[in-house]
Design a protein around this motif. Sequence first.
Motif, PDB file in Angstrom:
ATOM      1  N   THR A 250      10.822   8.705 -23.967  1.00  0.00           N
ATOM      2  CA  THR A 250      10.712   8.534 -22.519  1.00  0.00           C
ATOM      3  C   THR A 250       9.554   9.361 -21.969  1.00  0.00           C
ATOM      4  N   LEU A 251       8.813   8.747 -21.045  1.00  0.00           N
ATOM      5  CA  LEU A 251       7.790   9.456 -20.279  1.00  0.00           C
ATOM      6  C   LEU A 251       8.180   9.359 -18.807  1.00  0.00           C
ATOM      7  N   LEU A 252       8.476  10.507 -18.197  1.00  0.00           N
ATOM      8  CA  LEU A 252       8.799  10.564 -16.771  1.00  0.00           C
ATOM      9  C   LEU A 252       7.546  10.907 -15.983  1.00  0.00           C
ATOM     10  N   LEU A 253       7.281  10.148 -14.929  1.00  0.00           N
ATOM     11  CA  LEU A 253       6.094  10.371 -14.107  1.00  0.00           C
ATOM     12  C   LEU A 253       6.472  11.031 -12.797  1.00  0.00           C
ATOM     13  N   SER A 254       5.875  12.186 -12.551  1.00  0.00           N
ATOM     14  CA  SER A 254       6.018  12.870 -11.269  1.00  0.00           C
ATOM     15  C   SER A 254       4.614  13.155 -10.754  1.00  0.00           C
ATOM     16  N   VAL A 255       3.923  12.080 -10.394  1.00  0.00           N
ATOM     17  CA  VAL A 255       2.481  12.147 -10.159  1.00  0.00           C
ATOM     18  C   VAL A 255       2.108  11.888  -8.706  1.00  0.00           C
ATOM     19  N   GLY A 256       2.999  12.249  -7.822  1.00  0.00           N
ATOM     20  CA  GLY A 256       2.649  12.188  -6.406  1.00  0.00           C
ATOM     21  C   GLY A 256       3.454  11.169  -5.632  1.00  0.00           C
ATOM     22  N   LEU A 257       3.541  11.412  -4.347  1.00  0.00           N
ATOM     23  CA  LEU A 257       4.257  10.551  -3.416  1.00  0.00           C
ATOM     24  C   LEU A 257       3.284  10.025  -2.371  1.00  0.00           C
ATOM     25  N   ILE A 258       3.533   8.815  -1.912  1.00  0.00           N
ATOM     26  CA  ILE A 258       2.657   8.166  -0.940  1.00  0.00           C
ATOM     27  C   ILE A 258       3.483   7.761   0.271  1.00  0.00           C
ATOM     28  N   PRO A 259       3.064   8.126   1.479  1.00  0.00           N
ATOM     29  CA  PRO A 259       3.800   7.692   2.677  1.00  0.00           C
ATOM     30  C   PRO A 259       3.976   6.189   2.724  1.00  0.00           C
ATOM     31  N   TYR A 260       5.176   5.749   3.098  1.00  0.00           N
ATOM     32  CA  TYR A 260       5.477   4.329   3.181  1.00  0.00           C
ATOM     33  C   TYR A 260       5.126   3.837   4.586  1.00  0.00           C
ATOM     34  N   VAL A 261       3.986   3.183   4.695  1.00  0.00           N
ATOM     35  CA  VAL A 261       3.450   2.843   6.020  1.00  0.00           C
ATOM     36  C   VAL A 261       2.997   1.390   6.111  1.00  0.00           C
ATOM     37  N   SER A 262       3.566   0.510   5.317  1.00  0.00           N
ATOM     38  CA  SER A 262       3.110  -0.883   5.316  1.00  0.00           C
ATOM     39  C   SER A 262       3.266  -1.534   6.689  1.00  0.00           C
ATOM     40  N   LEU A 263       4.347  -1.195   7.404  1.00  0.00           N
ATOM     41  CA  LEU A 263       4.541  -1.761   8.739  1.00  0.00           C
ATOM     42  C   LEU A 263       3.546  -1.180   9.738  1.00  0.00           C
ATOM     43  N   LEU A 264       3.256   0.102   9.608  1.00  0.00           N
ATOM     44  CA  LEU A 264       2.254   0.715  10.484  1.00  0.00           C
ATOM     45  C   LEU A 264       0.870   0.130  10.225  1.00  0.00           C
ATOM     46  N   ASP A 265       0.596  -0.186   8.969  1.00  0.00           N
ATOM     47  CA  ASP A 265      -0.683  -0.826   8.639  1.00  0.00           C
ATOM     48  C   ASP A 265      -0.839  -2.151   9.378  1.00  0.00           C
ATOM     49  N   LYS A 266       0.263  -2.875   9.498  1.00  0.00           N
ATOM     50  CA  LYS A 266       0.214  -4.162  10.202  1.00  0.00           C
ATOM     51  C   LYS A 266      -0.118  -3.988  11.683  1.00  0.00           C
ATOM     52  N   LEU A 267       0.215  -2.812  12.222  1.00  0.00           N
ATOM     53  CA  LEU A 267      -0.089  -2.535  13.626  1.00  0.00           C
ATOM     54  C   LEU A 267      -1.525  -2.058  13.822  1.00  0.00           C
ATOM     55  N   HIS A 268      -2.208  -1.824  12.694  1.00  0.00           N
ATOM     56  CA  HIS A 268      -3.588  -1.308  12.733  1.00  0.00           C
ATOM     57  C   HIS A 268      -3.647   0.067  13.405  1.00  0.00           C
ATOM     58  N   ALA A 269      -2.623   0.876  13.150  1.00  0.00           N
ATOM     59  CA  ALA A 269      -2.652   2.255  13.629  1.00  0.00           C
ATOM     60  C   ALA A 269      -3.725   3.023  12.865  1.00  0.00           C
ATOM     61  N   GLU A 270      -4.344   4.003  13.515  1.00  0.00           N
ATOM     62  CA  GLU A 270      -5.339   4.835  12.840  1.00  0.00           C
ATOM     63  C   GLU A 270      -4.649   5.650  11.759  1.00  0.00           C
TER      64      GLU A 270
END
Length: 417
Positions: A250-270
């Motif tokens: 097994t290889l476990l990856l703990s290589v960073g987290l990314i904000p979940y903003v797909s809906l905000l992207d649709k709003l074209h927020a800065e």
Amino acid sequence: MIKRDLVIIGGGSAGMAAAIEAKKNGIDDILILEKDSVLGGILNQCIHNGFGLTEFKEELTGPEYLSRFAKQVEEMGIEYKLDSLVLDVTENKIVTYSNAKDGVVTVEAKAIIFATGCYERSPGAIQLAGDRCSGIITAGTAQKYLNIHGFLAGKRIVILGSGDIGLIMARRMTLEGAKVLCVSELMPYSNGLNRNIAQCLNDYDIPLYLSRSVLRVEGKKGRVEKVVLAAVDDKMKFIPGTEMEFECDTLLLSVGLIPYVSLLDKLHAEMSSTRGAKVNDQLMTSIPGVFACGNCLHVHDVVDFVTDEGRDAGRGASNYIKGLANKKKHIEVKPGNGVSYVIPQFIETDLNSDITFKFRVRKPIQNVFVNFTSGETLVHKVVRPVLIPSEMVMIKINKDKLANVKDEIMVSLEERK
């Protein structure tokens, strides 16, 4: 179409704290939309302790921590919908969601708070080289399998990345009888909290290899059989002749987290360098009446701080709904020398309150001044003996020091001599 004063997307620690604070500030018509079957988000699978040290001055597990907020949500009569997936959000604050009971529902809100959390980087995101085989899994998913469903991801494990989830899972897998061979970290320093390095690695004699990453994964029979690590130079290139081979399943990856903003992207927020939205001092995005907080704004290292930020968003949304958060200025806040990002990115309101600036440094550094400057004027200056990228820095500046600032504010580090 139904109407609500405030819709909160996400029922984790940030979303619940935002709802509770908004309710305390006189906003009664609140709806929380949560995609899972229970409130609490990721905390439901975090059965280890260490939560609540700041918030409650005691040590709690994740479920114990979230239950205190879920209880308040119930007692305050705040409406929430579980198993509810938000399908769409528009700039005029129309939220569309669906669940099995209600079907597809459209809600018109006066304000929206995004508290949608974050997600883990995948093998593809880091361009992991080698065989495509089973046994490669993110640390958070392995945590869910074990703590929620009772399935152990593997018996002989290599962990890539020294983020807090990876460190905690090194201990958790060891306690369940697995052999954690090592934790490998690309950077020359750990990306986890010092307490987790001590409690999860040192206490169990699990080696931590810095400046080393996965050269390739081998698994010809459909399952991981071997992970080959190699050292990297200061340009993150592999150094020939430094290979280390580990036979594992097994290889476990703990290589960073990314904000979940797909809906905000649709709003074209800065958006900012954190991959979350840019926000002002009330945590409002560039879309009027739309707020963001918690790990969907920037990834936190301590859930207590997520909760506190949720409260800030709840107050900000309350002020907006009441018409108290009119923009009266526009002062940009930018990261300077040694600082990777700073929140808020703008100061726009004048509510006669102090402002807490949050930021992370680019690399570990000792004995520095943290300077807040506006043009040639030094607005605020503090000393910090040690700063590391894995720990968010929070500095509160008195409202009187900010009252006469008119130009952009730069947050930067200066070594003490």
